[in-house]
Structures are given as C-alpha cells and as structure tokens.
Design a protein around this motif. Structure first.
Motif: not given
Length: 265
Positions: A218-220, A255-265
């Motif tokens: 999970v990414r920020d 990836d969905e959690v990452s997008h929720r954390m603001g990651y746009l990649g």
C-alpha cells in the motif's frame, strides 16, 4: 473508586519515576473520559493528596498535554496531545481507508485479511477482517511479527532502500521461526526481488506451521510503501497454487487503498 485506580500502594515513598508516569497517564485517561475535571476530582480518582494531583496537572500543563478550562479550576486535554497523536495519524488513516476493502477481500478470497505497517524490526497488524472460511479466531491486531518470516514483513522489506534493509536485517537477524523460515540473506533477497517484480510476496509456513499468506504493498501519495495488505489461511486451502491464482485480487485491493491514501500512480 474509579476503574482508573492504580494497583500500587499510595502510602509510603513512591516507587521511583514509574509511579509518577503511571499516575500522569491515568490523569490523561480520566480527562479523556470525562472531558474535564478539577484537582479534587482527579485526586479522588487516583487516590492521592490534592497537592500531588495539582503537581501532576501542573507538569502535564507545562508540556501542553492538559490546559485549564476557563476560570473554573477545571482541567481538560490540551493540544499537545494532538502533536503526539500526529505520529500515528497516518496509520489511523490507513485503517480507516482500508476497512471496506478488507471486508470485501475477506469475502472474495475467503480468508483472513490484515493491514500491517512496519514498527522498528517488526510488522505490526493494525486491522483484521476474518474471512468466511476462517477456522480459528486468532486475532493478529497489535501483534508484532518478524519481517523476514511473514508476507507483510517481506513486502515491506522488499520496498525499502537496499542499504536501509541490509542494516535493519543485520541488526534484527534472521532467526528460524519454523523449519521453513528463510534464514539465508541470499535466499531472502532473491524472494524480495521476485516479490517486487510480481507485485506481491508470500509466506509458506515460514511464520507458523500450517499457515500460508500473501501480501501486497500500500502506497502513500508520494508512492512510498507505507503498509502491507495481506491474506492468510490454512496451507491445505490457501495452497501455493491458489496464492498465485488470487494474488491479482489482493494487489488490486491494495492499489485501491493506495488511491484512497492519495496515490495517483
């Protein structure tokens, strides 16, 4: 007497600084529960003399952890608490943002889903949803697990800078947790490279015999890996073949959690 009453004796000399720390934390808990309280109330709650309660509140006030509520002699939590909480708000956000994804994945994959972050030399689980097929009621939340022996730990390790990872592993060591734990650095590094390439890691009875698991990063908002989303289950059901089969579902959820954390990649 309140539930907050400490277990130590309140007569005789104090048992060093530990007693004062314990009392100070209890004061914070009282204010968190009540909203505000006066010196007499605090003294009665923790079973100390008013002068002791006054000194405790004064010390906490000096650090901004409590403040006086107007001119009524009452105290409440201060904004210094927010400063301390800021150190974990990122983790709290991960828990909040991943909740619905974890629930859906536990249903889809049929196994227990966890969110974990790195804490010193360990992975610590912050949130868990048991799948419909879960055979045990083990709660992993709050449990520190070795990085090299778990799927969550391995995906967190895989995305660390190489020098930082080498230093951490050198300090923590690679103890054998089960007969299948990877204890050779070369083997572990090979697995981590493959995990980076595939987008997920896996653990086959390396942390607990009879337990298999897989994890995705999970990414920020800056693209840094800040957590691991994992699924674990009994080896007879979550086989190595099934892990690679359902891994894309887990990766998509991470990836969905990452997008929720603001990651746009």
């Amino acid at each position: 007497m309140s539930n907050f009453s400490p277990d130590y004796e309140t007569t005789g000399p104090p048992a060093g600084g530990v007693q004062s720390v314990d009392r100070a934390i209890t004061v914070l808990e009282i204010l968190a529960q009540r909203g505000e309280a006066g010196v007499s109330e605090v003294a009665a709650e923790i079973d100390v003399h008013k002068s002791t309660a006054f000194r405790l509140l004064g010390a906490l006030e000096a650090r901004g952890l409590v403040e006086q509520a107007g001119e009524r002699g009452k105290y409440r939590l201060g904004f210094g608490v927010v400063r301390l909480a800021g150190a974990v708000t990122g983790r709290i956000d991960i828990t909040q943002q991943s909740r619905s994804v974890c629930e859906r994945l536990a249903e889809e994959i049929g196994e227990t889903v966890n969110v974990a972050v790195m804490q010193e030399h360990y992975a610590i689980n912050l949130y868990q949803v048991r799948g419909p097929g879960a055979v045990t009621a083990h709660n992993w939340v709050g449990q520190l697990t070795p990085l090299h022996a778990t799927s969550s730990g391995k995906i967190l390790l895989a995305h660390m800078p190489a020098k930082e990872r080498a230093a951490l592993l050198s300090e923590a060591g690679l103890p054998k947790v089960t007969p299948r734990t990877l204890t050779a650095k070369t083997k572990l590094e090979k697995h981590l490279a493959e995990a980076r390439e595939r987008g997920y890691s896996w653990s086959l009875e390396e942390f607990e015999e009879g337990l298999h698991a897989m994890a995705a990063p999970v990414r920020d908002r800056d693209g840094k890996v800040i957590a691991a989303l994992s699924a674990s289950g009994p080896a007879y059901r979550l086989t190595e073949e099934r892990i690679h089969e359902v891994a894309p579902v887990l990766v998509k959820g991470a990836d969905e959690v990452s997008h929720r954390m603001g990651y746009l990649g």
